[in-house]
Write a protein that holds these residues in place. Structure first.
Motif, PDB file in Angstrom:
ATOM      1  N   PRO A 216       0.915  -1.236  -0.122  1.00  0.00           N
ATOM      2  CA  PRO A 216       0.015  -0.006  -0.134  1.00  0.00           C
ATOM      3  C   PRO A 216       0.829   1.341  -0.052  1.00  0.00           C
ATOM      4  O   PRO A 216       2.183   1.334   0.234  1.00  0.00           O
ATOM      5  CB  PRO A 216      -0.841  -0.147   1.422  1.00  0.00           C
ATOM      6  N   SER A 217       0.138   2.394  -0.200  1.00  0.00           N
ATOM      7  CA  SER A 217       0.796   3.725  -0.371  1.00  0.00           C
ATOM      8  C   SER A 217       1.527   4.056   1.050  1.00  0.00           C
ATOM      9  O   SER A 217       0.920   3.656   1.980  1.00  0.00           O
ATOM     10  CB  SER A 217      -0.180   4.786  -0.913  1.00  0.00           C
ATOM     11  N   HIS A 218       2.673   4.799   0.952  1.00  0.00           N
ATOM     12  CA  HIS A 218       3.152   5.405   2.406  1.00  0.00           C
ATOM     13  C   HIS A 218       2.553   6.516   2.582  1.00  0.00           C
ATOM     14  O   HIS A 218       3.239   7.063   3.519  1.00  0.00           O
ATOM     15  CB  HIS A 218       4.637   5.321   2.021  1.00  0.00           C
ATOM     16  N   ALA A 219       1.770   7.271   1.964  1.00  0.00           N
ATOM     17  CA  ALA A 219       1.310   8.740   2.101  1.00  0.00           C
ATOM     18  C   ALA A 219       0.767   8.570   3.476  1.00  0.00           C
ATOM     19  O   ALA A 219      -0.102   7.982   3.929  1.00  0.00           O
ATOM     20  CB  ALA A 219       0.301   9.079   1.144  1.00  0.00           C
TER      21      ALA A 219
ATOM     22  N   GLU B  53       9.433  -4.516   4.640  1.00  0.00           N
ATOM     23  CA  GLU B  53       9.267  -3.308   4.122  1.00  0.00           C
ATOM     24  C   GLU B  53       7.712  -3.341   3.616  1.00  0.00           C
ATOM     25  O   GLU B  53       6.917  -2.367   3.495  1.00  0.00           O
ATOM     26  CB  GLU B  53      10.082  -2.865   3.036  1.00  0.00           C
ATOM     27  N   ALA B  54       7.395  -4.370   3.015  1.00  0.00           N
ATOM     28  CA  ALA B  54       6.003  -4.542   2.514  1.00  0.00           C
ATOM     29  C   ALA B  54       5.039  -4.786   3.641  1.00  0.00           C
ATOM     30  O   ALA B  54       4.119  -3.820   3.543  1.00  0.00           O
ATOM     31  CB  ALA B  54       5.786  -5.944   1.433  1.00  0.00           C
ATOM     32  N   LEU B  55       5.191  -5.297   4.519  1.00  0.00           N
ATOM     33  CA  LEU B  55       4.483  -5.637   5.861  1.00  0.00           C
ATOM     34  C   LEU B  55       4.298  -4.376   6.543  1.00  0.00           C
ATOM     35  O   LEU B  55       3.207  -3.951   6.998  1.00  0.00           O
ATOM     36  CB  LEU B  55       4.960  -6.401   6.773  1.00  0.00           C
TER      37      LEU B  55
ATOM     38  N   ALA C 277      -0.700   1.862   5.859  1.00  0.00           N
ATOM     39  CA  ALA C 277      -1.865   2.007   4.924  1.00  0.00           C
ATOM     40  C   ALA C 277      -3.118   1.791   5.990  1.00  0.00           C
ATOM     41  O   ALA C 277      -4.093   2.579   5.930  1.00  0.00           O
ATOM     42  CB  ALA C 277      -1.838   1.242   3.691  1.00  0.00           C
ATOM     43  N   TYR C 278      -3.061   0.577   6.563  1.00  0.00           N
ATOM     44  CA  TYR C 278      -4.227   0.258   7.469  1.00  0.00           C
ATOM     45  C   TYR C 278      -4.396   1.454   8.452  1.00  0.00           C
ATOM     46  O   TYR C 278      -5.490   1.686   8.930  1.00  0.00           O
ATOM     47  CB  TYR C 278      -3.959  -1.145   8.023  1.00  0.00           C
ATOM     48  N   LEU C 279      -3.383   1.767   9.189  1.00  0.00           N
ATOM     49  CA  LEU C 279      -3.685   2.647  10.448  1.00  0.00           C
ATOM     50  C   LEU C 279      -4.137   4.129   9.765  1.00  0.00           C
ATOM     51  O   LEU C 279      -4.934   4.566  10.384  1.00  0.00           O
ATOM     52  CB  LEU C 279      -2.137   2.815  11.093  1.00  0.00           C
ATOM     53  N   ALA C 280      -3.494   4.328   8.498  1.00  0.00           N
ATOM     54  CA  ALA C 280      -3.854   5.621   8.254  1.00  0.00           C
ATOM     55  C   ALA C 280      -5.434   5.665   7.723  1.00  0.00           C
ATOM     56  O   ALA C 280      -6.063   6.591   7.908  1.00  0.00           O
ATOM     57  CB  ALA C 280      -2.918   6.231   6.868  1.00  0.00           C
ATOM     58  N   THR C 281      -5.806   4.467   7.032  1.00  0.00           N
ATOM     59  CA  THR C 281      -7.312   4.321   6.805  1.00  0.00           C
ATOM     60  C   THR C 281      -8.116   4.373   7.941  1.00  0.00           C
ATOM     61  O   THR C 281      -9.213   5.052   8.035  1.00  0.00           O
ATOM     62  CB  THR C 281      -7.366   2.998   6.102  1.00  0.00           C
TER      63      THR C 281
END
Length: 545
Positions: A452-455, A499-501, A507-511
């Motif tokens: 997922p995105s790092h944004a 890095e992928a995890l 991404a999960y936490l941002a969402t």
């Protein structure tokens, strides 16, 4: 990636004569990496390094520093505390192939930040003003600290699995002290592997040819504990038909491991203190003293300092048993060690049963990483065994194979119905269904190998309206880039997986944070994370300062 390499400057003396070159070869010459953006610190270090033969490089970001440590030999990293996520970067630097020691330099000295840095795996924490001279002195001692983490015993040789910096730092401590015959106190939660570490201490010590006697103090009946430890003479009490050698005597020439030493009765603590001081004792009912030459390793999951304050544990005994303290980290703080241990368990179960080696799906791995593991490694072993017992046919483990207590715990707890909010509403109006819709897409992307995105998300700006990332395109782009890269520039499989995890976690936490509009209580309910753990993760990923 900006890298500056130290070269000799006019006015500086360099080893040019044969005698000076010979002296330089005899000295330890380290490759040092400075991660920071303060040129004055670089200039001070470069001047001091000129006569020592050490090389100094500087990079401007933590990510560049990690890439450098993957590709090059590096014995020491000087990390400026002001860098983004500096403390979180310490374990990542320590876990690279170079496995360098890390020193954190602070513009403003903060004891609490210093403690956090050391517990994260840093070798030292120091104020900027004293750093150049202190680092130069430290370089002379670096070989004694195990500057190259690749050297020394392998944890796996002792049945200990994991690569996290927190675990390796504790193991390196006991490995470096293997020739020191001192008492060791292992502290950690239940199930963190204290007995495995005790065995490792014994096997690495000069006493490895002697016995390792394990005593579980919690299981010893209080009325029998003295006779079991010290032994007894014939006729010492009713039923003592013959003399019996105690556990202390059995440990002669080897190691005595007192597990759960906090359960040692107060009535016996004073007597045991004398045994530690003089290595002499008197069996129950015995007329003469006996001696035993043993090394003590003790373990506990309790705060012995607090017990001393409460008057339930002797302070003089605590000082005696804790000549060296080893703090074993809980599994929830060891990152991808959870996956590494699970992989080992699946492999060993397949070998012992003569069956196939099960693989873990992306969502199965995500469940393992999200679970807080209150029972630590012991709980993980039980979960894997339970999962294999019900897995049935196939060769892939999915989240549904996990015990219901864990699988159900990962499901959202909120029962608020979907209110049909439109995307233009504030983030506080995002409903439960919207959260699941995004989380489902995100999980689908990770399950198919995309990161997922790092944004990051700034809660003051509301929902992000940037172009959504296509996970399939990201995966293809990464594969294309990797295919054209030089092999030496590629990360290891474990690094790439980590890095992928981490990307999935971010991404999960941002969402999650956007969906609940910053409501921490609801976020804890949806994620099944404790408040403390959620705050920790949000700060780690710069989602909430």
């Amino acid at each position: 990636m900006t890298i500056l390499s130290h070269k000799s400057v006019p006015g500086q003396r360099t080893p040019s004569s044969p005698d000076m070159e010979s002296d330089a070869k005899e000295r330890f010459m380290a490759n040092v990496l400075l991660i920071g953006h303060q040129p004055d610190l670089y200039m001070h270090l470069s001047r001091l390094f000129a006569d020592g033969g050490h090389s100094l490089k500087v990079v401007s970001s933590l990510e560049d520093g990690i890439r450098h440590c993957r590709a090059s030999s590096c014995q020491l990293v000087v990390l400026e505390e002001g860098m983004d996520n500096a403390l979180e970067g310490i374990p990542r630097l320590r876990s690279t192939q170079a496995a360098p020691q890390v020193v954190v330099v602070a513009e403003r000295y903060n004891p609490e930040r210093g403690k956090a840095a050391l517990l994260s795996g840093a070798l030292n924490y120091m104020p900027k003003g004293k750093a150049p001279r202190a680092i130069t002195t430290l370089l002379e001692r670096l070989p004694s600290f195990g500057g190259n983490g690749a050297e020394g015993p392998d944890l796996r040789d002792f049945g200990i699995f994991g690569s996290s910096a927190a675990l390796r730092a504790q193991f390196e401590t006991i490995a470096r002290s293997s020739n020191a015959d001192v008492n060791v106190l292992l502290q950690g939660e239940t199930g963190t592997g204290k007995e495995l570490f005790a065995r490792a201490i014994h096997r690495m010590s000069q006493r490895r040819g002697g016995p390792l006697i394990t005593v579980d103090c919690a299981s010893l009946p209080e009325h029998l504990v003295e006779s079991l430890l010290f032994g007894y003479s014939q006729g010492a009490f009713t039923g003592a038909a013959k003399s019996r050698v105690g556990l202390i005597r059995q440990a002669d020439g080897g190691t005595l491991f007192l597990d759960e030493v906090s359960e040692l009765p107060m009535s016996l603590q004073k007597k045991f203190l004398r045994v530690l001081q003089e290595r002499r004792y008197r069996p129950v009912g015995g007329g003469s003293e006996e001696s035993s030459d043993f090394r003590l390793v003790a373990a506990t999951n309790k705060d012995l300092q607090e017990m001393v304050r409460e008057g339930t544990f002797r302070d003089d005994l605590l000082y005696r048993i804790s000549t060296m303290r080893v703090l074993l980290p809980p599994l929830r703080e060891r990152g991808l060690d959870t996956i590494e241990i699970a992989e080992h368990l699946l492999q060993s179960r397949a070998e012992s049963n003569g069956g196939k080696v099960w693989q873990m799906s992306a969502e199965f791995r995500a469940r393992l990483l999200a679970h807080p593991w209150p029972g630590n490694v012991r709980e993980l072993v039980n979960v894997i065994d339970c999962t294999l017992a019900v897995a049935g046919d196939g060769d892939m483990l999915f989240a549904e194979h996990l015990p219901a207590t864990i699988h159900a715990g990962m499901l959202p707890q909120s029962s608020r119905p979907w209110q049909g909010r439109t995307p233009t509403r504030r983030s506080t109006d995002v409903g439960h269904h919207g959260m699941h819709d995004r989380a489902g897409k995100m999980a689908h992307g990770v399950a198919n190998g995309a990161a997922p995105s790092h944004a990051s998300h700034n809660p003051s700006q509301g929902p992000s309206h940037g172009r959504p990332h296509d996970t399939a395109d990201e995966a293809a782009a990464y594969a294309t880039h990797a295919g054209g890269a030089h092999p030496d520039a590629l990360p290891s499989f474990r690094e790439a997986r980590r890095e992928a995890l981490e990307a999935f976690e971010h991404a999960y936490l941002a969402t999650l944070y956007e969906a609940v509009g910053g409501d921490i209580r609801q976020a804890c309910s949806l994620s099944n994370l404790s408040r403390a753990r959620l705050y920790e993760l949000l700060r780690k990923h710069a989602i909430m300062e």
